[in-house]
Scaffold this motif. Structure first.
Motif, PDB file in Angstrom:
ATOM      1  N   MET A   1     -62.943  39.175 -42.560  1.00 39.32           N
ATOM      2  CA  MET A   1     -61.525  39.468 -42.364  1.00 39.32           C
ATOM      3  C   MET A   1     -60.969  40.160 -43.592  1.00 39.32           C
ATOM      4  SD  MET A   1     -60.941  38.396 -39.328  1.00 39.32           S
ATOM      5  CE  MET A   1     -59.153  38.367 -39.248  1.00 39.32           C
ATOM      6  N   VAL A   2     -59.972  41.026 -43.354  1.00 40.07           N
ATOM      7  CA  VAL A   2     -59.350  41.773 -44.437  1.00 40.07           C
ATOM      8  C   VAL A   2     -57.892  41.353 -44.529  1.00 40.07           C
ATOM      9  CG1 VAL A   2     -58.753  44.056 -45.289  1.00 40.07           C
ATOM     10  CG2 VAL A   2     -60.911  43.706 -44.077  1.00 40.07           C
ATOM     11  N   SER A   3     -57.437  41.088 -45.738  1.00 43.88           N
ATOM     12  CA  SER A   3     -56.049  40.698 -45.943  1.00 43.88           C
ATOM     13  C   SER A   3     -55.111  41.811 -45.500  1.00 43.88           C
ATOM     14  CB  SER A   3     -55.813  40.379 -47.419  1.00 43.88           C
ATOM     15  OG  SER A   3     -54.440  40.210 -47.672  1.00 43.88           O
ATOM     16  N   ARG A   4     -53.961  41.424 -44.917  1.00 42.63           N
ATOM     17  CA  ARG A   4     -52.999  42.412 -44.445  1.00 42.63           C
ATOM     18  C   ARG A   4     -52.308  43.155 -45.586  1.00 42.63           C
ATOM     19  NH1 ARG A   4     -52.086  42.245 -39.089  1.00 42.63           N
ATOM     20  NH2 ARG A   4     -52.829  40.435 -37.926  1.00 42.63           N
ATOM     21  N   VAL A   5     -52.365  42.601 -46.789  1.00 39.76           N
ATOM     22  CA  VAL A   5     -51.737  43.285 -47.917  1.00 39.76           C
ATOM     23  C   VAL A   5     -52.660  44.343 -48.492  1.00 39.76           C
ATOM     24  CG1 VAL A   5     -50.324  41.278 -48.481  1.00 39.76           C
ATOM     25  CG2 VAL A   5     -52.556  41.556 -49.573  1.00 39.76           C
ATOM     26  N   GLU A   6     -53.930  44.292 -48.117  1.00 36.43           N
ATOM     27  CA  GLU A   6     -54.873  45.283 -48.640  1.00 36.43           C
ATOM     28  C   GLU A   6     -54.756  46.569 -47.840  1.00 36.43           C
ATOM     29  OE1 GLU A   6     -59.699  45.842 -49.288  1.00 36.43           O
ATOM     30  OE2 GLU A   6     -58.832  43.841 -48.962  1.00 36.43           O
ATOM     31  N   ARG A   7     -54.634  47.692 -48.529  1.00 37.03           N
ATOM     32  CA  ARG A   7     -54.481  48.984 -47.872  1.00 37.03           C
ATOM     33  C   ARG A   7     -55.702  49.843 -48.128  1.00 37.03           C
ATOM     34  NH1 ARG A   7     -51.166  48.790 -43.991  1.00 37.03           N
ATOM     35  NH2 ARG A   7     -50.965  51.076 -44.090  1.00 37.03           N
ATOM     36  N   GLY A   8     -55.845  50.872 -47.321  1.00 42.17           N
ATOM     37  CA  GLY A   8     -56.983  51.768 -47.429  1.00 42.17           C
ATOM     38  C   GLY A   8     -57.528  52.068 -46.049  1.00 42.17           C
ATOM     39  N   PRO A   9     -58.259  53.184 -45.893  1.00 47.42           N
ATOM     40  CA  PRO A   9     -58.757  53.575 -44.564  1.00 47.42           C
ATOM     41  C   PRO A   9     -59.640  52.520 -43.912  1.00 47.42           C
ATOM     42  CG  PRO A   9     -58.986  55.385 -46.141  1.00 47.42           C
ATOM     43  CD  PRO A   9     -58.580  54.176 -46.933  1.00 47.42           C
ATOM     44  N   VAL A  10     -60.569  51.937 -44.688  1.00 52.40           N
ATOM     45  CA  VAL A  10     -61.483  50.947 -44.117  1.00 52.40           C
ATOM     46  C   VAL A  10     -60.731  49.674 -43.729  1.00 52.40           C
ATOM     47  CG1 VAL A  10     -63.517  49.519 -44.543  1.00 52.40           C
ATOM     48  CG2 VAL A  10     -63.445  51.879 -45.386  1.00 52.40           C
ATOM     49  N   ALA A  11     -59.849  49.209 -44.613  1.00 49.87           N
ATOM     50  CA  ALA A  11     -59.076  47.994 -44.326  1.00 49.87           C
ATOM     51  C   ALA A  11     -58.184  48.201 -43.104  1.00 49.87           C
ATOM     52  CB  ALA A  11     -58.242  47.610 -45.542  1.00 49.87           C
ATOM     53  N   ASP A  12     -57.525  49.355 -43.027  1.00 49.38           N
ATOM     54  CA  ASP A  12     -56.676  49.649 -41.870  1.00 49.38           C
ATOM     55  C   ASP A  12     -57.512  49.717 -40.589  1.00 49.38           C
ATOM     56  OD1 ASP A  12     -54.415  49.719 -43.418  1.00 49.38           O
ATOM     57  OD2 ASP A  12     -54.414  51.906 -43.646  1.00 49.38           O
ATOM     58  N   TRP A  13     -58.700  50.330 -40.688  1.00 51.08           N
ATOM     59  CA  TRP A  13     -59.563  50.447 -39.505  1.00 51.08           C
ATOM     60  C   TRP A  13     -60.004  49.077 -39.016  1.00 51.08           C
ATOM     61  CZ3 TRP A  13     -64.701  49.092 -38.597  1.00 51.08           C
ATOM     62  CH2 TRP A  13     -65.267  49.617 -37.429  1.00 51.08           C
ATOM     63  N   MET A  14     -60.371  48.201 -39.936  1.00 55.08           N
ATOM     64  CA  MET A  14     -60.845  46.872 -39.549  1.00 55.08           C
ATOM     65  C   MET A  14     -59.740  46.042 -38.912  1.00 55.08           C
ATOM     66  SD  MET A  14     -63.363  45.856 -42.729  1.00 55.08           S
ATOM     67  CE  MET A  14     -63.869  44.328 -41.948  1.00 55.08           C
ATOM     68  N   ARG A  15     -58.492  46.294 -39.285  1.00 58.41           N
ATOM     69  CA  ARG A  15     -57.382  45.553 -38.687  1.00 58.41           C
ATOM     70  C   ARG A  15     -56.971  46.120 -37.342  1.00 58.41           C
ATOM     71  NH1 ARG A  15     -55.365  45.341 -44.057  1.00 58.41           N
ATOM     72  NH2 ARG A  15     -54.224  47.267 -43.683  1.00 58.41           N
ATOM     73  N   THR A  16     -57.131  47.420 -37.155  1.00 57.37           N
ATOM     74  CA  THR A  16     -56.544  48.065 -35.976  1.00 57.37           C
ATOM     75  C   THR A  16     -57.550  48.392 -34.871  1.00 57.37           C
ATOM     76  OG1 THR A  16     -56.797  50.239 -37.039  1.00 57.37           O
ATOM     77  CG2 THR A  16     -54.697  49.096 -37.350  1.00 57.37           C
ATOM     78  N   ALA A  17     -58.843  48.560 -35.190  1.00 55.93           N
ATOM     79  CA  ALA A  17     -59.837  48.877 -34.171  1.00 55.93           C
ATOM     80  C   ALA A  17     -60.149  47.631 -33.351  1.00 55.93           C
ATOM     81  CB  ALA A  17     -61.109  49.423 -34.823  1.00 55.93           C
TER      82      ALA A  17
END
Length: 380
Positions: A1-17
């Protein structure tokens, strides 16, 4: 899991895909590798190749396929349209080159530089068609040209396919375009009219193409033209499934795959039935149905009109192709030369599916309202 405060393409992809879609496609790739182990050694030995020739090639192709799918799923809607435009132009050009210089295989010219470009034109066509229908439904100076483009795209895609000839892919592209037409919210009158035109076109092909005419007649009545050559594979595939019963003969114990020429490609579903049984076939059908329903649900919830239409069209393409392949294996349709997504052996098919399902994951990603953009032209 990736924290919602962490930003970046990979972090955003893991939260949204959507993890269910990604996991399902990976599972299909694994199942395809298992079925390659079951179906392809007999074909390889018949062709005097090493026993695991097709298995090794399938495993090697899964790496770029997965990489292409993941890379494409990072695209924004605007970059999806640009990538689809580039893929469409390249595929169209390669189809023309195949018609001019490609080697003739089984009476058709579909291959050039070791690729079958008709496979790649399908996902690109769906994304561009979704953009054209979405833009055409808006009011403004771009509405009329976009509507015209949505109608020009269909003949632009299917005429080269007809010339190859590849009537299976032609039928699939036409069905997906009709689905986009319907999903775009156009009146039932026009949907029925398009269906009538499609039926008239199919009847014209039946009458004007000797190859299609003979294949359909032999499918409906094998004795009508004096021979069983054209129905050998579908007849053998059905017998293969029936011989497996509910629980199958066991892995590697199949008999019909030794005489079925395309056991590792178009008829891998028949090998599944013989070696793993009808229960495994029904489970596989249910798995494909889950993917289709999951993707359609995500598409329906998407607030962006372009993403909603693109995801719906790509899902229809995936589902109809799967259904056609299984129907052929069950002798419910004449042979179409269409693969079972991620299960059948084939480099071009795998790569094209990686591209198309990458587009699907990108279109179904969760995006904040601020990130939703106007579906402008692909090169905008």
């Amino acid at each position: 899991m990736v924290s919602r405060v962490e930003r970046g393409p990979v972090a955003d992809w893991m939260r949204t895909a959507d993890r269910w879609l990604i996991g399902s496609f990976v599972a299909l790739m694994v199942i395809g590798l298992v079925m390659a182990l079951a179906a392809s050694p007999a074909v390889a030995e018949r062709l005097n190749l090493s026993t695991f020739h097709f298995v090794d090639r399938q495993a090697l192709m899964l790496v770029p396929t997965a990489a292409l799918m993941i890379a494409t799923s990072f695209l924004s809607p605007r970059h999806m349209r640009r990538a689809a435009l580039v893929a469409f132009i390249l595929s169209f050009a390669l189809i023309i080159l195949a018609l001019m210089f490609g080697a003739e295989v089984k009476g058709a010219r579909r291959w050039i530089f070791g690729l079958q470009p008709s496979e790649f034109i399908k996902p690109a066509f769906v994304v561009l068609g979704a953009w054209a229908f979405t833009e055409g439904g808006r009011k403004g100076p771009t509405a009329i040209p976009a509507k015209i483009l949505s109608f020009v795209l269909l003949p632009l895609a299917i005429v080269p396919l007809i010339l190859e000839p590849d009537f299976g892919q032609t039928m699939l592209v036409a069905i997906v375009w009709t689905a986009l037409f319907f999903l775009a919210g156009l009146h039932w009158f026009w949907v029925v009219a398009v269906g009538g035109v499609g039926m008239a076109g199919g009847f014209a092909v039946f009458k004007l193409s000797p190859h299609v005419h003979e294949r359909v007649l032999r499918f409906l009545d094998p004795d009508s033209t004096g021979g069983l050559v054209d129905t050998f594979q579908v007849d053998t595939a059905l017998q293969s499934i029936l011989s497996g019963g509910w629980f199958g003969r066991g892995p590697g114990e199949g008999v019909y795959k030794r005489i079925l020429p395309d056991a590792h490609t178009d008829f891998v579903f028949a090998v599944t039935g013989e070696e793993f049984g009808m229960i495994a076939c029904m489970a596989l059908i249910a798995f494909f149905a889950f993917i289709v329903l999951r993707a359609l649900t995500l598409a329906a919830r998407n607030p962006d009109p372009f993403c909603r239409l693109a995801a719906g069209g790509l899902t229809v393409m995936f589902g109809v192709q799967s259904w056609i392949n299984m129907a052929v294996n069950l002798r419910a349709m004449p042979a179409k030369g269409m693969t079972l997504p991620f299960i059948s052996y084939g480099g071009s098919s795998l790569l094209a599916l990686g591209l198309g399902m990458g587009f699907l994951i990108a279109a179904t990603r969760k995006r904040p309202a601020a990130d939703l953009e106007h579906p402008g032209p692909p090169d905008e």
